[in-house]
Structure formats: structure tokens, C-alpha cells
Design an enzyme around this catalytic site. Structure first.
Site, PDB file in Angstrom:
ATOM      1  N   PRO A   2       0.827  -1.209   0.000  1.00 44.47           N
ATOM      2  CA  PRO A   2       0.000   0.000   0.000  1.00 44.47           C
ATOM      3  C   PRO A   2       0.862   1.260   0.000  1.00 44.47           C
ATOM      4  O   PRO A   2       1.891   1.326   0.669  1.00 44.47           O
ATOM      5  CB  PRO A   2      -0.795  -0.118   1.304  1.00 44.47           C
ATOM      6  N   GLU A   3       0.432   2.251  -0.778  1.00 46.86           N
ATOM      7  CA  GLU A   3       1.131   3.526  -0.831  1.00 46.86           C
ATOM      8  C   GLU A   3       0.255   4.586  -0.162  1.00 46.86           C
ATOM      9  O   GLU A   3      -0.736   4.261   0.485  1.00 46.86           O
ATOM     10  CB  GLU A   3       1.462   3.861  -2.283  1.00 46.86           C
ATOM     11  N   LYS A  61       3.699   6.087   4.461  1.00 44.98           N
ATOM     12  CA  LYS A  61       3.001   4.800   4.479  1.00 44.98           C
ATOM     13  C   LYS A  61       2.779   4.280   5.897  1.00 44.98           C
ATOM     14  O   LYS A  61       2.308   3.161   6.072  1.00 44.98           O
ATOM     15  CB  LYS A  61       3.801   3.771   3.681  1.00 44.98           C
ATOM     16  N   ARG A 273      11.831  -4.765  -9.003  1.00 44.98           N
ATOM     17  CA  ARG A 273      10.451  -4.409  -9.319  1.00 44.98           C
ATOM     18  C   ARG A 273      10.343  -4.334 -10.836  1.00 44.98           C
ATOM     19  O   ARG A 273      11.159  -4.878 -11.552  1.00 44.98           O
ATOM     20  CB  ARG A 273      10.076  -3.059  -8.689  1.00 44.98           C
TER      21      ARG A 273
END
Length: 309
Positions: A2-3, A61, A273
Site C-alpha cells: 500500500p502507498e 506509508k 520491481r
């Protein structure tokens, strides 16, 4: 992971349902969920019992729940799959329930920390001396986020110019600007027509201001629809998913046409990523293109010129 938009959605839900309540009991059902609390599970539960919660805060975050009449706060990090749910006390336990917090009132709801992969957790920390928001000392190094009214745009630009790094690395540097992760970095860079390997030292003040504006715009748009959910692991406090996935312009759109020029979007491995970009709208800088070509990860057609945007 989650950002900022996803964490802010959770913060708003917690503020509505959890603030200004007294803790009656805490059950730690998995020790890894409190592994960052040095005193262990029993100490965590004992020190929360009888405490009254304040307004839920966020930095990037991270979430924290100040405890009234103390200089301490419960720090929460969702990790890859953590969920903070407000559930009726008689609701069945979730399969991966790790922590339960019951309250001393008649509202009939409790706070549950659910985490399938157990990368997230809760911990108790002292606050940074003099900080009006009670920022936990464990995250004192985390920068303010771009939606924070106190975010210093001038300092951000100077930091970009001084650092020998590339623009996407800078956006993901939580000590420089917090809350931005892989998804929203790709989205903002696409909107700004910037390649992820663009050196930050080449960004003019107007260019960095434009990029910051796109970061804010994409995060605000995501926040308006509850964030981005690719699976059931990210949900708000009521167990509901966000819908920004439907509006993504770059992330996850490999081989799909660019919404701006129609060129097929590309994906490249990047720091364990992926980076998604348009090879036409976001041309690599000369040095980055040559370096990537040597590594064999960014094919450039013979005769094409990787112009600097």
C-alpha cells in the site's frame, strides 16, 4: 505494498471508528505481528490496556495512534498484506487474524489486525520531543508527503539537484518524499513524460515542480476512489477494495497502447520491481539509454535516437 492513498483511506476509517476510545483488552495471536515492539507481546498488550486513543495520524506509508495523556503511540505498518479492520465483536475471526483490540464501551466493534504474509505489524514507541503531532521516534527519518501542507517544495528541488541518482529512485526515497511507491511513481512519470532513469541533476526547477504536481494529482485521484487494489489483500477498514486500478495509465499496462500516443507500453526490470513506461513519450536520456543497452534490458532500434525529454 500500500502507498499513500491506500494508507490514507485506512487512516480516515480508523479516525472515524477508533479515535477517542478506551482500550479494554489486547490479544496478540501471532508474535511476528509485534516483533518491532521490543518488550514483546505481553508487554504490548499490558501497556495498551486502559489507554485512551487520540486522532489517528499518518506519515507517508505509516500510521500511528497517539495514546492520550502519554508521550507514546501505537505505530502501524501494513507491509505487503496487512489490514486494519473494524469489525463487530461477534463477527467470525479472519483466517490470518494477528491482533485483536477490544474497547471499553457499548459500540460493539473491535479493531483487528489481519496479515497473511506477516510482513506488517504494530508496535509501541515514544514520540519525537516537541513534535505537535506526536510523531513516533521510530519514523523520525521519514519525510513529509507531497499532500502534506508543510511539504517543502524548495527543499525537495534542491535535494533532487544535489543527489547523484535517477528520478524514480528519488521518488521512492522515503527520506526525501514519503508515501510514493512503485505504482504511483510510474503513473506520475508517465504524466510528466519523464523516463525513470532520468538523472535528477538534470531537472530544472519548473520540471521538478511539474513532476511534483503530477505526483499530487495522481495520488489525489487514487484517494478519491479508495486507492488501488489488485487483489483482496488491500482493503479499507470495512473490507472494501479501491478502484483506481481502472484508471492506471502506465503501471501494469505492458503491450497495451499508450493512452497519449498509441505506442505499445513497455515493462523493464528495475530494482527487483518493474517499471512501466511509453518508449515514445518517455524517451531515455542518452547516458541511461547507452547504459541500459549495454546491460541488454532496453532494446533501441537501429537508427533511433533516445532523445532527452
Amino acid at each position: 505494498m500500500p502507498e499513500l492513498p491506500e494508507v490514507e483511506v485506512v487512516r480516515r476509517g480508523l479516525e472515524r471508528w477508533i479515535s477517542d476510545r478506551t482500550v479494554a483488552e489486547v490479544q496478540v495471536l501471532h508474535p511476528r505481528a509485534v516483533r518491532r515492539h521490543l518488550g514483546g507481546a505481553e508487554d504490548f498488550a499490558a501497556r495498551l490496556k486502559g489507554r485512551r486513543t487520540g486522532a489517528v495520524r499518518r506519515r507517508g506509508k505509516y500510521l500511528w495512534l497517539p495514546l492520550e495523556d502519554t508521550a507514546e503511540a501505537v505505530l502501524a505498518h501494513l507491509g505487503m498484506s496487512g489490514q486494519l479492520l473494524v469489525q463487530p465483536g461477534d463477527a467470525p475471526d479472519e483466517k490470518h487474524l494477528r491482533i485483536r483490540v477490544r474497547f471499553a464501551d457499548d459500540l460493539g466493534t473491535e479493531l483487528r489486525f489481519v496479515d497473511q504474509r506477516t510482513f506488517g505489524g504494530l508496535s509501541l514507541h515514544g514520540s519525537v520531543p516537541g513534535d505537535l503531532e506526536g510523531l513516533p521516534d521510530a519514523i523520525a527519518h521519514i519525510a513529509r508527503d507531497p499532500l502534506d501542507p508543510a511539504f517543502d517544495e524548495a527543499a525537495f528541488h534542491l535535494a533532487l539537484r544535489r543527489r547523484r541518482t535517477t528520478v524514480k529512485r528519488a521518488l521512492l526515497d522515503q527520506s526525501l518524499i514519503s508515501g510514493v511507491g512503485n505504482i504511483y511513481a510510474d503513473e506520475a512519470l508517465w504524466r510528466a513524460r519523464l523516463h525513470y532513469d532520468r538523472p535528477t541533476a538534470t531537472l530544472t526547477r519548473p520540471r521538478s515542480t511539474e513532476l511534483l504536481g503530477h505526483v499530487r494529482d495522481v495520488m489525489s485521484a487514487a484517494l478519491a476512489v479508495g486507492g488501488t487494489s489488485f487483489d483482496s489483500l488491500y482493503v479499507n477498514v470495512n473490507g472494501e477494495s479501491g478502484y483506481f486500478e481502472r484508471s492506471l495509465d502506465a503501471y501494469g499496462r505492458e503491450d497495451e497502447p499508450c493512452r497519449r500516443c498509441g505506442t505499445a507500453m513497455r515493462r523493464r526490470p528495475w530494482m527487483n520491481r518493474s517499471s512501466y513506461f511509453c518508449p515514445r513519450c518517455q524517451r531515455p536520456p542518452r547516458s541511461a539509454g547507452a547504459s541500459a543497452l549495454q546491460r541488454g534490458v532496453l532494446p533501441i532500434r537501429p537508427g533511433s535516437r533516445p532523445d532527452t525529454p
